[in-house]
Write an enzyme that holds these catalytic residues in place. Structure first.
Site, mmCIF file in Angstrom:
data_model
loop_
_atom_site.group_PDB
_atom_site.id
_atom_site.type_symbol
_atom_site.label_atom_id
_atom_site.label_comp_id
_atom_site.label_asym_id
_atom_site.label_seq_id
_atom_site.Cartn_x
_atom_site.Cartn_y
_atom_site.Cartn_z
ATOM 1 N N ASP A 15 0.838 -1.524 -0.103
ATOM 2 C CA ASP A 15 -0.195 -0.086 0.021
ATOM 3 C C ASP A 15 0.843 1.389 -0.092
ATOM 4 O O ASP A 15 0.293 2.410 0.662
ATOM 5 C CB ASP A 15 -0.975 0.193 1.146
ATOM 6 N N LYS A 102 -6.951 -4.631 -3.484
ATOM 7 C CA LYS A 102 -7.801 -5.260 -2.275
ATOM 8 C C LYS A 102 -8.949 -4.183 -1.822
ATOM 9 O O LYS A 102 -8.475 -2.939 -2.130
ATOM 10 C CB LYS A 102 -6.888 -5.572 -1.170
ATOM 11 N N CYS A 141 -2.317 -3.027 7.559
ATOM 12 C CA CYS A 141 -2.316 -3.828 6.200
ATOM 13 C C CYS A 141 -1.084 -4.655 6.207
ATOM 14 O O CYS A 141 -0.931 -5.837 5.918
ATOM 15 C CB CYS A 141 -2.559 -3.126 4.964
HETATM 16 C C1 VGL Z 1 -4.963 0.612 5.682
HETATM 17 C C2 VGL Z 1 -6.531 1.762 6.915
HETATM 18 C C3 VGL Z 1 -7.448 1.752 5.906
HETATM 19 C C4 VGL Z 1 -3.702 0.228 5.350
HETATM 20 C C5 VGL Z 1 -6.050 0.729 4.628
HETATM 21 O O1 VGL Z 1 -3.103 0.211 4.288
HETATM 22 O O2 VGL Z 1 -2.768 -0.092 6.220
HETATM 23 N N1 VGL Z 1 -5.315 1.393 6.632
HETATM 24 N N2 VGL Z 1 -7.148 0.981 4.591
#
Ligand code: VGL
Ligand code: ZN
Length: 194
Positions: A15, A102, A141
């Site tokens: 991410d 995702k 994540c």
């Molecule tokens: C994430 C909060 C919401 C992450 C993704 O990538 O850790 N955190 N969506």
């Protein structure tokens, strides 16, 4: 502990998208600071012909994790918006790389790169047994991807010098690392990997 990469290893970069960077919709403090180190890992794996997986949060505009739609997060990483793009300084190899989206359906969230994706199949097809995981956020994540990998039978290495967390509640990052290690992950860094 010295770790030598083998042909059963893969790198998972979690991410590293604009919305998670300082100034983004859901900033992870200092997330941009790990980019040079992540690029080192990416080039190391690339140089050995090993696959690199890039996960990305890829939400519809009315996703359930968003405030006002049942969730706790400000809208972030909305499909096909600039915030959902990878940071421009992140090195994406031309070959042997895979993008894993995702959280793509409105009614489901996914903190793990394995959840609702074909990541496990892609790894298994390639004979991967060990995953090396860096990126953001340590306490969401990254943690869930590592725990997901462990429960699927992979050995998991957490790249301690290439992760950053949110620490919504102080101590969350430390607890996340502890949880991963308790489940069998190994905490490592670039100087230990050859
Ligand atoms: C994430 C909060 C919401 C992450 C993704 O990538 O850790 N955190 N969506
Ligand atoms: Zn999200």
């Amino acid at each position: 502990m010295r770790i030598k990469l083998t042909d059963r290893d893969a790198l998972i970069v979690v991410d590293m998208q604009n919305d998670f960077m300082p100034g983004g919709a859901l900033p992870v403090p200092d997330a941009d600071k790990i980019i040079p180190r992540l690029n080192e890992y990416i080039k190391l794996f690339e140089s050995k012909g090993l696959p690199v997986f890039f996960t990305r949060d890829w939400h519809p505009p009315d996703h359930i994790s968003f405030k006002g739609h049942g969730g706790i997060w400000p809208p972030h990483c909305v499909q096909d918006t600039p915030g959902a793009q990878f940071h421009p300084e992140l090195y994406i190899p031309p070959d042997n790389k895979f993008i894993i989206s995702k959280g793509t359906s409105r009614d489901f969230d996914a903190y793990s790169g394995f959840q609702g994706t074909i990541l496990d199949d892609l790894l298994k097809e390639r004979g991967v047994r060990r995953i090396f995981v860096g990126g953001v956020a340590t306490d969401y994540c990254v943690k869930n991807t590592v725990l997901g990998g462990l429960s699927l039978g992979y050995e998991a290495f957490v790249l301690g010098d290439a992760i950053k967390g949110v620490d919504l509640k102080p101590g969350d990052v430390e607890r996340a690392i502890d949880q991963m290690l308790t489940k069998g992950a190994v905490l490592t860094e670039i100087s230990e990997i050859r």
